[in-house]
Design a protein around this motif. Sequence first.
Motif, PDB file in Angstrom:
ATOM      1  N   MET D  49       0.912  -1.333   0.195  1.00  0.00           N
ATOM      2  CA  MET D  49      -0.097  -0.282   0.314  1.00  0.00           C
ATOM      3  C   MET D  49       0.969   1.556  -0.330  1.00  0.00           C
ATOM      4  SD  MET D  49      -2.926  -0.586  -0.109  1.00  0.00           S
ATOM      5  CE  MET D  49      -4.614   0.050   1.029  1.00  0.00           C
ATOM      6  N   TYR D  64      -6.644   4.858   2.006  1.00  0.00           N
ATOM      7  CA  TYR D  64      -7.683   3.879   2.754  1.00  0.00           C
ATOM      8  C   TYR D  64      -8.915   4.741   3.110  1.00  0.00           C
ATOM      9  CZ  TYR D  64      -5.045   0.534   3.926  1.00  0.00           C
ATOM     10  OH  TYR D  64      -3.883  -0.675   3.210  1.00  0.00           O
ATOM     11  N   LYS D  70      -6.588  -3.194   0.904  1.00  0.00           N
ATOM     12  CA  LYS D  70      -5.259  -3.207   0.035  1.00  0.00           C
ATOM     13  C   LYS D  70      -6.684  -4.361  -0.888  1.00  0.00           C
ATOM     14  CE  LYS D  70      -1.600  -5.544  -1.223  1.00  0.00           C
ATOM     15  NZ  LYS D  70      -0.566  -6.447  -0.840  1.00  0.00           N
TER      16      LYS D  70
END
Lengths: 221, 221, 221, 221
Positions: D49, D64, D70
């Motif tokens: 990420m 996020y 993810k």
Amino acid sequence: MIRKRKSSMSTQQATKLTRRQRERQRHRREILDAAIDLFAQKGFHNVSMHEIAEKAEFGIGTIYSFFENKEALYKALIMEYAEKFHTALCHALAEGKDEFEKIINFLRAKGEIFKEGIKIVRLYLAETRGVSFSFKEGLDAEIRELHEDTIKRLTRIFKSGTKKGLFAKINPYYLAVSLDSISNAFLLCWLGDTSKHDYFKNIPVMISIFFERVKLERGKP
Amino acid sequence: MIRKRKSSMSTQQATKLTRRQRERQRHRREILDAAIDLFAQKGFHNVSMHEIAEKAEFGIGTIYSFFENKEALYKALIMEYAEKFHTALCHALAEGKDEFEKIINFLRAKGEIFKEGIKIVRLYLAETRGVSFSFKEGLDAEIRELHEDTIKRLTRIFKSGTKKGLFAKINPYYLAVSLDSISNAFLLCWLGDTSKHDYFKNIPVMISIFFERVKLERGKP
Amino acid sequence: MIRKRKSSMSTQQATKLTRRQRERQRHRREILDAAIDLFAQKGFHNVSMHEIAEKAEFGIGTIYSFFENKEALYKALIMEYAEKFHTALCHALAEGKDEFEKIINFLRAKGEIFKEGIKIVRLYLAETRGVSFSFKEGLDAEIRELHEDTIKRLTRIFKSGTKKGLFAKINPYYLAVSLDSISNAFLLCWLGDTSKHDYFKNIPVMISIFFERVKLERGKP
Amino acid sequence: MIRKRKSSMSTQQATKLTRRQRERQRHRREILDAAIDLFAQKGFHNVSMHEIAEKAEFGIGTIYSFFENKEALYKALIMEYAEKFHTALCHALAEGKDEFEKIINFLRAKGEIFKEGIKIVRLYLAETRGVSFSFKEGLDAEIRELHEDTIKRLTRIFKSGTKKGLFAKINPYYLAVSLDSISNAFLLCWLGDTSKHDYFKNIPVMISIFFERVKLERGKP
DNA sequence: CATGAATGAGGGTTCATTCAT
DNA sequence: AATGAATGAACCCTCATTCAT
């Protein structure tokens, strides 16, 4: 960055506030109220600022315009109640024709106040009992000062009562600590299960534990 | 994932452990000891696993080979002492020629044990007092069960003592809660300032608060 | 660090191995067998070396004495089967009295082999289809070389068959790719639901799709 | 936690979005675009990420705020294209004066679309071919549903075409699977080496493999 | 004033790999 | 040869806080 009203809340007169200011006060209140519920339910560390903002129906930015940070919000919350509690307990200890009555007043006031803000009590106890690690030592110091002041006043009552022969000849400080402690225990029982226990009915019990010999003479609360 | 020793700790004989196993036991101990200090100083949420690993002088992976996660480590820590405390208190309550002696034993045992593990006491009290929001309810349940068992045993002592006329006629459960609560209060005073207070010297005080009439007959602890 | 047998597996004679060496071979086999299941079920990234060690009933250290690292283990696994597949397909393409029969042999061999190692097929396809990102490019290269060799051989069959007028006049390489692709599609259907489909029964279908005109002349598979 | 636009993308009019919302849309797009490249190059498990955040030039927190985790990001990526592909293929299969034309449209649309999103194709194929173990089954289910729907529509075309005598009398489902499979194979060749192959020029080849007899009548794509 | 998008340090956790026994 | 305890880099993710609008 943080815009704090200059004048202390206790002395400012409501009439002197502009509408803008009154609105702001109201918003502050709403935020604090939202925060109490969350903190009481989940504890300091398990509540996020976003959560509070959402529950209070404000943007997070707004929250931060009232409180410098999370800790400050928490502290404001606790201190607000701690002061309220402290004042009420002081009044209770001041009123009453003798030491005995003062102590009963104290126990009642404690119950009364806890009943009102039952949610905050867990937080309050966590702080005053010294078992809180919520975070920095800072808050503890201030809140404990208030608590210790109450104990001091209680100690004085016991001292003068002992002189008059009302109580057993025991270090009055210990009596004070013990009474505080026992009443907390009963309050915690009450908190744990409001249906089965009734704190107020147990005030005579607490008294009798402490001062058995006088129980018969004046036990009717 | 977590490699646990096969044999239970209570029944295994030290001599039967291989060197490897003994080393591992020692390492587990070292981790727990490092964790106590940190948790007691800063509370569950303000201690990171990395911190524990560093203090224990192990890699974090090693920590996780002993404890499934942070919570499990904390729980292991608390439960270890909770069980130790519980056992000691049960013994204390079982020994003694009458109810009176049992209770004095109880108070002494409490002090004794807390003296040993003074660091864990804050954690222990936080858990048993119901003012902990550390995290999930899970731990609370288990640890409180032990605490309630102790209260139950204490209640029984008071009940039989009351029958014999040793104590005042007060609901024995409340007596138990109160005694527990008062002794905690004294322990907390002691914790707060070991120099000025001495818990053990105050055992007679606690007794006298509770059972004034018998104080003269047998006050020498 | 990694102790590899010097001699290649294909040429070494079993009788020349000491018991020690034979044991080691067996252990290697056991590890690979454990690994197939896991990789086939969960994919390269979702299987840990500890998992493999546990399933194979060896210490992880032992696993690492056979395979330099996780990737090498995976590669050994895939290549082992890729070679086996390749050999079998080559044989199939070599046998048969004409191109037609060779192709049917090829399709049968493919089914036969996939039936045996159904678990590895998903892995194998993932690699040969170019849709695998399992990890580095390294493995791809080697395994695809084998696959491309098979395609090349198949292409040759189609070429000579086309000359004889057996097949339509289409670029034989495309015919090869298409046949491979169609048979894979049928195998995947089969893998997805073994109960409803039967790859072997569908070999004539595949043939007929490709070579409709000859279907009637020789459709008996 | 994840702030999602209220209105669905398909119905909202660009003009009705505030600047804030438009910016956010753009950012989402940028993140997805960064993610495609990385996932396509290295596969789900080999992309972190942080890597995506860095490539997209955002903080991870921002990522996020768009995608719960993810997996959700990956799924959003795949599904976005899967839906786009599906829609385009449906249109292609709906248009055309007869079954033959529909199928040619289908093959062209496939090429057209893959050309656009060449990077995502590898991911898409990995998912639809059943050789993906990327992670949970969840994604597979949803994406395969779309794929199976396409196959179903294709099957219907073959069915009605067969009735009219356009195609050989073969189970139309198998014809559909085979056509899909062959076109994928050609697309993969094309992907592997764009310089040597040209998918579009090979559409007649694919057709002729399938329907040799009609080749002469209408081979001009 | 109020907002909420953006940030990134920091936390919990996993797992491939090493190495002393 | 075989073991498995120990390691720590690297991962995914949260959340207090900032700041441009």
